[in-house]
Write an enzyme that holds these catalytic residues in place. Structure first.
Site, PDB file in Angstrom:
ATOM      1  N   TYR A   6       0.783  -1.236   0.000  1.00 47.58           N
ATOM      2  CA  TYR A   6       0.000   0.000   0.000  1.00 47.58           C
ATOM      3  C   TYR A   6       0.812   1.282   0.000  1.00 47.58           C
ATOM      4  O   TYR A   6       0.259   2.361  -0.219  1.00 47.58           O
ATOM      5  CB  TYR A   6      -0.973  -0.026   1.178  1.00 47.58           C
ATOM      6  CG  TYR A   6      -2.008  -1.108   0.999  1.00 47.58           C
ATOM      7  CD1 TYR A   6      -3.076  -0.943   0.125  1.00 47.58           C
ATOM      8  CD2 TYR A   6      -1.882  -2.337   1.651  1.00 47.58           C
ATOM      9  CE1 TYR A   6      -4.003  -1.945  -0.080  1.00 47.58           C
ATOM     10  CE2 TYR A   6      -2.806  -3.347   1.459  1.00 47.58           C
ATOM     11  CZ  TYR A   6      -3.866  -3.153   0.593  1.00 47.58           C
ATOM     12  OH  TYR A   6      -4.770  -4.155   0.377  1.00 47.58           O
ATOM     13  N   PHE A  50     -10.513  -4.116  10.592  1.00 48.78           N
ATOM     14  CA  PHE A  50     -11.699  -3.961   9.743  1.00 48.78           C
ATOM     15  C   PHE A  50     -11.352  -4.343   8.306  1.00 48.78           C
ATOM     16  O   PHE A  50     -10.196  -4.512   7.958  1.00 48.78           O
ATOM     17  CB  PHE A  50     -12.239  -2.521   9.791  1.00 48.78           C
ATOM     18  CG  PHE A  50     -11.229  -1.450   9.471  1.00 48.78           C
ATOM     19  CD1 PHE A  50     -11.028  -1.030   8.156  1.00 48.78           C
ATOM     20  CD2 PHE A  50     -10.477  -0.863  10.483  1.00 48.78           C
ATOM     21  CE1 PHE A  50     -10.102  -0.040   7.870  1.00 48.78           C
ATOM     22  CE2 PHE A  50      -9.556   0.133  10.197  1.00 48.78           C
ATOM     23  CZ  PHE A  50      -9.355   0.543   8.893  1.00 48.78           C
TER      24      PHE A  50
END
Length: 417
Positions: free
Chosen positions: A128, A417
């Site tokens: 990322y 999450f």
């Protein structure tokens, strides 16, 4: 090989949730098929407009989902975030630019919506950074050897006038949300928890292939009767040669201060037959080891990056947080994706901060990923400069930036999450 231009990347339709779920499970090496109940549950909470799939010949081969989130900035303000999850590319379709296309579409939409940052929990570290994310919080897990901890085996409750009680799931659904709101407003890096989160954590909503196993819940109340801490934990059944070797494993523990933390950790270490306590995900500077007479009894078993942040609006992100001193810096932010590139003047003081685009000479030059890593105050500008990831244009600017940006306690995100 089919080129990536033949693969459509788009929001999914309701009728495609089962196929999308199959691709998601495939990417995470889970059994591909989802039950009808699981598909129906997913349909109840995902936002189809923010749930992307890559499709080739009618089959979903990559997945991506985002949702609205709040993140606590340094100082307690909350900012709107684009939370990214469920990112997969099927092993047959790697290296075709599918993630890049999904990420670009999502971040552009988040910028247009006015989200201040984007967030994610990275399954793999190297992915990322190329999209402007930086590791903004870290996490640690400890395993406590109770017998070596030095705690009094006769401990029977807090010595501060407070008390600990076991409570039922229904009690947690009543007490937990308000307690967590107080905790997360004081914890940089914390994110909001939805009603669905509490339902799943307490068994009111049971989804997924694994059967529900109710954990134990214990609440700490102060001497004044205020709820200041709550822990969810499970225990195994491990006896050897008629001797207990049982482990208490913490699912989550939230507390408003050190008194509640101390009481709950001591409680867990005092349970009959428990010889080992696994802490679950904690802040990397958690008090746990130092709450024990012998801190060496708490052994770190995991220490890793956790919440990654991608700044989408430099001005609002820097104005939302507080600072550790007074000073001015000109930051030149490089961003190949064009979302935040520019030069910004940050002026910080005890009264607040202002940030605006500027044409003044830069004091520091850095990328969007480095800005994300620095935003919550955990990373050091001096350290990044030593690595060549931040360039100091004015002598002393890196040290000034650290004095302004860094926090006395490390930021932490309690959730995945």
């Amino acid at each position: 090989m089919t080129g990536h231009t033949d693969i459509a990347v788009r929001p999914i339709a309701a009728a495609e949730i089962a196929d999308w779920s199959r691709a998601l499970n495939t990417g995470f090496l889970r059994a591909p098929e989802s039950s009808e109940e699981e598909v129906a549950d997913r349909a109840s909470y995902i936002d189809l407009a923010r749930t992307l799939g890559a499709f080739e010949d009618g089959r979903c081969v990559a997945t991506f989902r985002s949702f609205a989130q709040e993140v606590t900035a340094v100082g307690g303000a909350v900012v709107a975030a684009d939370a990214i999850s469920n990112v997969t590319v099927s092993p047959t379709h790697r290296r075709r630019g599918l993630l890049s296309r999904m990420m670009a579409a999502d971040l552009a939409a988040a910028k247009e919506r006015g989200d201040v940052v984007a967030t994610l929990i990275a399954a793999e570290y190297p992915i990322y950074g190329r999209y402007g994310f930086g590791p903004a919080t870290w996490t640690a897990e400890w395993t406590v050897d109770v017998q070596r901890s030095g705690l009094d085996p006769r401990w029977s409750g807090p010595g501060d006038g407070g008390r600990i009680d076991l409570v039922d799931p229904a009690d947690v659904r009543k007490l937990g949300p308000e307690l967590y709101e107080r905790v997360r407003r004081a914890q940089p890096g914390a994110v909001d928890r939805s009603e669905r989160w509490w339902q799943k954590a307490t068994g009111a909503l049971r989804t997924g292939p694994s059967p529900w196993s109710e954990p134990f819940f214990a609440v700490y109340r102060s001497a004044q009767g205020d709820v200041e801490g709550l822990v969810s934990y499970g225990a195994d059944d491990n006896w050897q040669a008629k001797q207990p070797h049982n482990t208490a494993s913490v699912n989550w523990l939230v507390a408003t201060g050190p008194a509640a933390e101390r009481a709950l950790w001591h409680y867990l270490c005092s349970i009959d037959w428990i010889t080992q306590v696994k802490s679950g995900w904690r802040a990397p500077d958690d008090l746990l080891p130092l709450l024990l007479p012998d801190p060496r009894a708490a052994r770190i078993t995991t220490q890793a990056d956790w919440l990654w942040v991608r700044v989408l609006d430099v001005v609002r992100a820097l104005e939302a947080r507080t600072y550790g001193g007074e000073g001015a810096l000109v930051l030149e932010v490089g961003d190949p994706d064009g979302l935040t590139a520019g030069r910004y003047l940050l002026e910080a003081s005890a009264e607040g901060a202002s940030c605006a685009p500027t044409t003044r000479d830069a004091d520091l030059v850095l990328g969007a990923g480095e800005l994300g890593a620095l935003w919550l105050g955990d990373e050091s500008v001096v350290r990044l400069a030593a690595l060549g990831r931040v360039r100091e244009q004015r002598t002393g600017a890196a040290r000034l930036a650290d004095a302004l940006l860094r926090t006395s306690r490390r930021p932490w995100c309690p959730d995945v999450f």
